[in-house]
Design a protein around this motif. Structure first.
Motif, mmCIF file in Angstrom:
data_model
loop_
_atom_site.group_PDB
_atom_site.id
_atom_site.type_symbol
_atom_site.label_atom_id
_atom_site.label_comp_id
_atom_site.label_asym_id
_atom_site.label_seq_id
_atom_site.Cartn_x
_atom_site.Cartn_y
_atom_site.Cartn_z
ATOM 1 N N GLU A 76 39.600 31.224 42.623
ATOM 2 C CA GLU A 76 40.791 31.361 41.811
ATOM 3 C C GLU A 76 41.011 30.089 40.985
ATOM 4 N N SER A 81 29.119 39.917 48.733
ATOM 5 C CA SER A 81 29.234 38.833 49.691
ATOM 6 C C SER A 81 27.935 38.731 50.484
ATOM 7 N N ILE A 136 36.323 33.027 54.205
ATOM 8 C CA ILE A 136 36.401 33.795 52.955
ATOM 9 C C ILE A 136 37.637 33.388 52.157
ATOM 10 N N SER A 137 38.754 33.184 52.858
ATOM 11 C CA SER A 137 39.972 32.804 52.154
ATOM 12 C C SER A 137 39.776 31.519 51.360
ATOM 13 N N GLU A 154 37.561 35.167 58.335
ATOM 14 C CA GLU A 154 38.629 35.375 57.370
ATOM 15 C C GLU A 154 39.044 34.045 56.735
ATOM 16 N N VAL A 168 37.680 32.321 48.312
ATOM 17 C CA VAL A 168 38.434 33.070 47.305
ATOM 18 C C VAL A 168 39.433 32.171 46.586
ATOM 19 N N LYS A 169 40.082 31.284 47.352
ATOM 20 C CA LYS A 169 41.052 30.362 46.724
ATOM 21 C C LYS A 169 40.355 29.438 45.737
ATOM 22 N N ILE A 209 42.786 38.626 49.882
ATOM 23 C CA ILE A 209 43.229 37.770 50.984
ATOM 24 C C ILE A 209 44.741 37.596 50.884
ATOM 25 N N GLU A 232 36.146 35.656 38.323
ATOM 26 C CA GLU A 232 36.798 35.191 39.540
ATOM 27 C C GLU A 232 36.211 35.862 40.773
ATOM 28 N N ARG A 233 36.108 37.188 40.706
ATOM 29 C CA ARG A 233 35.586 37.871 41.875
ATOM 30 C C ARG A 233 34.119 37.556 42.096
ATOM 31 N N ASN A 273 32.930 34.437 44.220
ATOM 32 C CA ASN A 273 32.841 34.595 45.672
ATOM 33 C C ASN A 273 31.387 34.541 46.148
ATOM 34 N N LEU A 332 38.016 41.873 52.175
ATOM 35 C CA LEU A 332 37.896 40.428 51.993
ATOM 36 C C LEU A 332 36.846 40.114 50.931
#
Lengths: 86, 698
Positions: free
Chosen positions: B274, B62, B266-267, B263, B270-271, A37, B95-96, B99, A32
Motif C-alpha cells: 500500500e 501469493s 501477509i499483513s 496472517e 500488504v501494508k 487484511i 498494489e495487489r 504482494n 489474504l
C-alpha cells in the motif's frame, strides 16, 4: 459512531473497512492473498443475477465473494462524503 | 554459447503468457482468465548470441500456501536456481501485484520487475513512476506493453545485464537499497536466532537465510518439507527444533499463536504494498474503472445477465453450424478427388484388392470424414469463443451462474467448462483445470459429456427436422425442430446439474469450496493472435487426437461392414445380437452398433446407420434430408425411435478423444470408466422409460 456489521450485510455501494476475517483455512488464505487484511476498504459494487455472490471492489480489483464467506467477515461501515455512483 | 535460465512469475492474468509467447515465439495459449498456466512451460530465445531459457511458472497471487500452482511456482523460484526471476506486474493494479513481488524479493535478489499493461493503465489514466519504483526497490524496473514487441527489447537488455552482473558481481547503475519487509519485533528476534544457526552450518544464497528462518517459525508443512527436500535443512533438526520451541514460547507470552503468524506476515506485506503504491502511482480519476462497472452492470444484471449470456452463446453456435457447412462440403469434395487419384495410382501399381479396400474405403474414408466434419466447426467455434475469453467475459459467466451451481455443491466456473463443452467436450474437460478444488474439478469433468458438442448438433438437428417437425411445414417446421433440439439440450443441462448433485452427495462428498474469483478488467481482444492460438492450441490439438483414433476405427468399421460369416457381415451379426436389448430402449441393433462404432467421433454415427441400412460397405454421405428420412422410415423409425436416438445422442459414452483427455486429466482409469458409464446408464434408463411409457399409451 460506526457500527460493526458482517460483510454480507453491507449495502451495495456503501464503503466498509475490514475488522476481522473469521473464515476458515483455504478461504481465509485466498482472501489474504488478494490483500484483504484488517483496515482494507471494501465496497460491494456488483450483484449476480441470483443475488449471490456479490463482487467487491478491493484495492483496485473486482473480487466475487459468496454470501457464506462474506458472513464471516466483520467490517465497520465507513461514512464517506463521496460515494461511488452506480 | 552460454545458457541462462530465466523464470517468469506474476499474478494470474497480467499478460505473462503474452510476454512469454512474444519472447520465445512458442505457441502457448493466453486467455483473459485467471490462472491459465498450470505447469511450468519452457521456451527459448537468443539475444546477442546468448541463449536464454524462459520458464513460465504458474500465475499466483501469493507463494505462501499449498495449492498446486503455488507450490510449483514457489519451488521453482526458491530451489530451481534461475539466473533471473522476472516478475510481471499489472500496471492497472500494481498494489495487489506487489504482494507477490515482495514475497519473491524475500527469496531472491536476482529480480527484474516488469510493469506490464502500461497501455491499459494509460487508458485508465493511471500514471506510474517507474524510476522512483526502481529507486525504492533497488531492482531494475522495465515498463512494457506485451503486445508491442519493441517494448520487450528493454526487458531483454535488462535480463542480459543481470545475467552478466551476477557473474562479475559489479552492480553499476542501480543502487542497492535495504528494502525489506519488517515484521513485529518479536518475530524479527526469532528470525535472527534461527538465521544464526543456519548461517553457521549451511552455505546458501544470501536471502534464503532470512526466508527459511521465517518459514520455520511459521511452520507451514508443505514449505518446510520442500526446504528439507531441496536444501536438506530440516525443521526437525535438534538444534533448530529446540530454538523454534523457544521462540514459540516467547511468542506465546505476547499472545501470538503460531497459526496467526502467516496472517501477520501477509499483513505486513500488504501494508508495505500500500505504501509503495502510494509513492509511485498517481490516479487521475478516482474511479478509473467506471466504464468497466457500467458494462458489468448490464452483463451481470438480474434482468439481462442471463439472457445476454444465452444470446452470446446462441449467436456463436448459429454462426458455427451455418458457417461450417460450406467448408465441410469443400473438404469432402477435395478429399474424394484425392481418393480417386490414390485409387488410380494403387490400381496402376497393381496393389492387391485386399490392401486397397480396407486402406481406402476403411481407413482413408473414415479419417477424411472425421477431418471434414470436425475441422470446420471447431475452427469457427473456438476463435469466437476465445474472443469472449480474451474480452474477460468468461469470469462473468461464472459469476452470473455461481448461485445455481452452489445449490448442487459446485462452483460457477463449471459453467465455463460447460460452455466449452458445446464446442468440444475434450476441450471442456481440459478447461476444468480452472477449477481449484479437486472435488469440484472432477465433478465438472465427469458431467461435461452431458453437454452436446459440435459433433452431435447436426445429427440432432437432422433427426428433429425429419421426425418432430415432419408434420409441420415452412417456418413452423424449423421453429418446432429448433425447440425440440433446445429441449434436448436443456435435458442434458438439467441432468448434468442432477448428476453433479448426486456425485456431491455420494462418491464425491464435500462442501462447496470457496468461490473467491477475480473479475478482471475488460480488454480489447487481439484478433490475429486469437485465431492463430485457438486453431493451433485447441482445434489442431483435438483433431490430432481424433485422427489417432479414426485410423484404427476406420479399419474396424470396414472389417465390420465387409467381413462376415454365412453371408452376414460382422456388423449385422453384432446388430442382431444387440437388437433385443436395443428394442427395450426403443432403438434397434444397428443404431446401437453405430453408436459403438462411432466412438472415434460422434459425427460418423449417422453415416454408419445409413451404411448399415443400405447394406453398403463404406460410410454413406447423403445431403438430402428427404432421402435420409425415407431410408430411416423404411427401416422402422417412428417418433419414439427419433426421440430416443436424440436422447441417446446426448446421453451416451464420451467420444474416444474425450475419454483420452479424461484419462490424462484425472490420471485414473477408474474415473475414466465412471465418465464412460455415467452418461450411458442415464441414457439407457431414460430411453427404456420413454419406450415403456410409449408402449403403454400407443
Amino acid at each position: 459512531m460506526q457500527k460493526i456489521l458482517k460483510l454480507s450485510e453491507l449495502e451495495m455501494f456503501k464503503s466498509g473497512k475490514i475488522l476481522n476475517i473469521n473464515c476458515k483455512g483455504e478461504i481465509k488464505r485466498r482472501l489474504l492473498d488478494i490483500g484483504l487484511i484488517k483496515d482494507t476498504k471494501i465496497i460491494p459494487v456488483l450483484k449476480s443475477p441470483s443475488g449471490d455472490p456479490r463482487a467487491f471492489s478491493i484495492r483496485g480489483s473486482l473480487i466475487a465473494i459468496r454470501k457464506e464467506d462474506a458472513r464471516n467477515i466483520e467490517i465497520e461501515e465507513v461514512k464517506e462524503i463521496k460515494e461511488i455512483r452506480e | 554459447m552460454k545458457e541462462h535460465k530465466i523464470a517468469l512469475a506474476g499474478n494470474p492474468n497480467v499478460g505473462k503468457s503474452t510476454i512469454f509467447n512474444s519472447l520465445t515465439g512458442m505457441h502457448q495459449h493466453t486467455g483473459n482468465w485467471p490462472g491459465k498456466t498450470v505447469e511450468n512451460t519452457e521456451g527459448e530465445y537468443i539475444f546477442n548470441n546468448k541463449k536464454y531459457t524462459l520458464i513460465d511458472i504458474p500465475g499466483t497471487y501469493s507463494l505462501m500456501s499449498h495449492s498446486e500452482e503455488e507450490e510449483i511456482a514457489r519451488n521453482y523460484i526458491c530451489f530451481g536456481n534461475p539466473d533471473v526471476t522476472v516478475v510481471v506486474l499489472d500496471g492497472t493494479c500494481l498494489e495487489r501485484n506487489f504482494n507477490l513481488l515482495f514475497q519473491i524479493m524475500e527469496i531472491t535478489e536476482k529480480v527484474i520487475i516488469c510493469v506490464n499493461l502500461l497501455d491499459e493503465a494509460k487508458k485508465k489514466e493511471i500514471y506510474i513512476d517507474l524510476k522512483k519504483l526502481e529507486k525504492i526497490l533497488g531492482m531494475p524496473v522495465i515498463g512494457t506493453i506485451a503486445q508491442k514487441k519493441k517494448t520487450l527489447e528493454e526487458l531483454k537488455k535488462a535480463i542480459e545485464k543481470m545475467c552478466q552482473n551476477s557473474k562479475k558481481e559489479n552492480n553499476k547503475k542501480i543502487e542497492k537499497t535495504n528494502f525489506k519487509i519488517e515484521y513485529d519485533e518479536i518475530i524479527e528476534n526469532g528470525i535472527t536466532k534461527i538465521e544464526k544457526i543456519i548461517r553457521k552450518r549451511y552455505k546458501l544464497p544470501e536471502k534464503l537465510y532470512r526466508w527459511i528462518s521465517l518459514k520455520f517459525i511459521d511452520g507451514n508443512k508443505e514449505i518446510c518439507d520442500s526446504i528439507e527436500k531441496y536444501l536438506k535443512i530440516s525443521i526437525n533438526d535438534e538444534e533448530i527444533k529446540s530454538k523454534i520451541q523457544e521462540i514459540l514460547e516467547d511468542l506465546e507470552k505476547e499472545n501470538i499463536k503460531r497459526e496467526n503468524i502467516k496472517e501477520k506476515v501477509i499483513s505486513e506485506i500488504v501494508k508495505k504494498s500500500e505504501r509503495v503504491n502510494k509513492e509511485v502511482t498517481k490516479y487521475k480519476k478516482e474511479d478509473y474503472s467506471q466504464k468497466d462497472r457500467k458494462i458489468d452492470k448490464i452483463l451481470t444484471s438480474k434482468k439481462w445477465g442471463i439472457p445476454i449470456m444465452i444470446l452470446f452463446l446462441g449467436v456463436i453456435f448459429w454462426i458455427t453450424i451455418v458457417g461450417a457447412n460450406y467448408p465441410s462440403q469443400l473438404l469432402f469434395t477435395g478429399f474424394s478427388w484425392i481418393q480417386e487419384k490414390i485409387l488410380n495410382f494403387l490400381q496402376f501399381i497393381n496393389c492387391p484388392e485386399w490392401i486397397i479396400n480396407p486402406l481406402i474405403f476403411g481407413i482413408y474414408q473414415t479419417l477424411t470424414w472425421v477431418i471434414s466434419v470436425m475441422l470446420p466447426p471447431m475452427a469457427i467455434f473456438f476463435p469466437l469463443f476465445t474472443i469472449l475469453e480474451d474480452l474477460g467475459y468468461l469470469p462473468r459467466i461464472a459469476f452470473n451462474l455461481d448461485g445455481f451451481f452452489k445449490k448442487v455443491c459446485c462452483n460457477g466456473k463449471q459453467a465455463i467448462t460447460m460452455c466449452m463443452g458445446f464446442g468440444c467436450n475434450s476441450c471442456g474437460v481440459t478447461g476444468c483445470r480452472i477449477i481449484d478444488s479437486p472435488r469440484e474439478r472432477l465433478i465438472a469433468i465427469l458431467t461435461n459429456n452431458f453437454i452436446p458438442c459440435n459433433g452431435r448438433f447436426p445429427f440432432l438437428i437432422t433427426i428433429a427436422s425429419i421426425f418432430i417437425a415432419g408434420s409441420f411445414s415452412g417456418i413452423g417446421a424449423s421453429i418446432i425442430s429448433t425447440i425440440s433440439v433446445i429441449g434436448i439440450i436443456i435435458l442434458g443441462i438439467i441432468l448434468s446439474f442432477f448428476i453433479s448433485k448426486i456425485l456431491s452427495k455420494t462418491l464425491l462428498k464435500g462442501k462447496p469450496s470457496s468461490f473467491v474469483l477475480e473479475l478482471p478488467p475488460y480488454r480489447k481482444p487481439q484478433f490475429i493472435r486469437i485465431i492463430i492460438r485457438s486453431i493451433f492450441d485447441r482445434t489442431l490439438f483435438v483433431l490430432g487426437r481424433a485422427i489417432s483414433v479414426a485410423i484404427p476405427a476406420g479399419l474396424v468399421i470396414w472389417i465390420f461392414a465387409n467381413i462376415g460369416a454365412g453371408g452376414e457381415s460382422i456388423l449385422t451379426i453384432v446388430a442382431n445380437f444387440l437388437d433385443p436389448f436395443a428394442k427395450l430402449m426403443g432403438l434397434d441393433g444397428y443404431i446401437l452398433t453405430a453408436f459403438i462404432l462411432g466412438i472415434p467421433a460422434n459425427e460418423i454415427v449417422l453415416p454408419i446407420i445409413l451404411m448399415s441400412y443400405l447394406a453398403g460397405n463404406t460410410l454413406v454421405d447423403i445431403e438430402d434430408t428427404q432421402t435420409i428420412a425415407k431410408i430411416l422410415m423404411d427401416n422402422g423409425w417412428n417418433i419414439l425411435t427419433a426421440l430416443n436416438v436424440m436422447i441417446f445422442t446426448i446421453l451416451h459414452f464420451p467420444c474416444a478423444t474425450t475419454l483420452l483427455t479424461i484419462k490424462k486429466e484425472t490420471g485414473s482409469i477408474k474415473w475414466t470408466l465412471i465418465s464412460f458409464l455415467l452418461p450411458t446408464l442415464c441414457g439407457v434408463v431414460i430411453c427404456m422409460v420413454t419406450t415403456a411409457i410409449y408402449n403403454i399409451f400407443v
